[in-house]
Design a protein around this motif. Structure first.
Motif: not given
Length: 305
Positions: A188-202, A207-211
């Motif tokens: 669950d990733i909110h579209p407002g979250a800011q995520i850089g490059e080379y991101f991994a989720i094993d 997983v929850v990532i807020g706005e």
């Protein structure tokens, strides 16, 4: 059809055809069509065919044929995306509602073109995500496994598209996109979250990532990680304020399974957060945060239970 069946059907058709007060309040005041979830799915599939053409379309090694196929997909993407954005614009802030149909269509087309103009950068970011997953998972035999089957790939394709639309202030459509991935992957990733490059989720499930999260580059999360808020602030009228309330994760951070990082705190670069931990305070760079060691206690005859 017997008389009783007809009466029940007719009665309920009449009742359900009347718009309730709640229904009226929750619907846009315009009479245009609403966004279609099925068409949004088609948008995602078209983007996948453009960004990973050899994986999600018939493989074409000749650049001319490849270019032709991508061009066809891009033209279709523009048409469908512009239409769905135009429907989504009905849900914008009242001060931003556009008055004429032509104005809506023109704005929607411009927003769709801006998304298409961002596809090369979205592609670059997605390939860094694939590389990060390959580098972090010894079970990954090849890149094909990751692109075809890893839930993080699906989640990040949806997120990277949705995030750009969110930045363009497109209403509704970004949330539809990320929630489609959420329902399929458990990520669950909110579209407002800011995520850089080379991101991994094993693994990824849970997983929850807020706005308002800000995540740097070369960050790895494991299943069950929550990057959430600790509390909600309200205005004088009791309405919740949409202010920064989620963590900042700096570069080169690893967070292990079922850790909960809560509130507007900063996890410093090159840190490792152990599993099953609640963190509600800033963590300095190059830190190691983990549980205390388990203490074994032995009881006899049921004592202490």
């Amino acid at each position: 059809m017997d008389t009783r069946t007809i009466e029940i059907l007719e009665r309920n058709v009449r009742q359900l055809s009347r718009q309730t007060e709640q229904e009226t309040r929750m619907m846009p005041q315009t009479e245009a069509s609403l966004p279609s979830v099925e068409q949004v799915k088609k948008i995602i599939n078209l983007v996948k065919s453009i960004i990973f053409p050899d994986y999600f379309n018939k493989r074409q090694c000749h650049e001319t044929i490849r270019s032709y196929n991508i061009g066809v997909h891009m033209e279709e993407l523009l048409q469908i995306l512009a239409r769905q954005i135009s429907y989504g614009l009905q849900f914008g802030e009242k001060s931003e509602v556009i008055t004429t149909r032509q104005q809506v269509q023109d704005k929607a087309r411009d927003l769709a073109l801006q998304l298409i103009d961002a596809l090369p950068e979205i592609k670059r970011l997605l390939y860094t995500d694939v590389q990060a997953m390959f580098d972090n998972d010894p079970a990954a035999i090849n890149y094909g496994e990751i692109i075809f089957s890893y839930p993080v790939t699906k989640a990040m394709i949806h997120y990277r598209i949705a995030h750009k639309l969110h930045d363009l202030l497109v209403p509704v459509i970004p949330r539809i996109i990320t929630e489609l991935a959420h329902s399929e992957t458990g990520i669950d990733i909110h579209p407002g979250a800011q995520i850089g490059e080379y991101f991994a989720i094993d693994h990824g499930t849970g997983v929850v990532i807020g706005e308002t999260c800000i995540i740097g580059s070369h960050v790895t999360l494991y299943q069950g990680v929550t990057l959430g808020s600790k509390s909600f602030k309200k205005d004088a009228d009791g309405n919740m304020l949409n202010i920064p309330r989620h963590p900042i994760i700096e570069d080169n951070v690893t967070i292990y399974s079922n850790a909960s990082i809560l509130g507007r705190i900063t996890i410093g670069h090159d840190s490792v957060i152990g599993g099953n931990i609640w963190v509600t305070h800033d963590v300095a760079p190059k830190s190691r945060v983990q549980q205390s060691k388990a203490v074994e206690s032995h009881f006899e005859g049921g004592l202490g239970i």
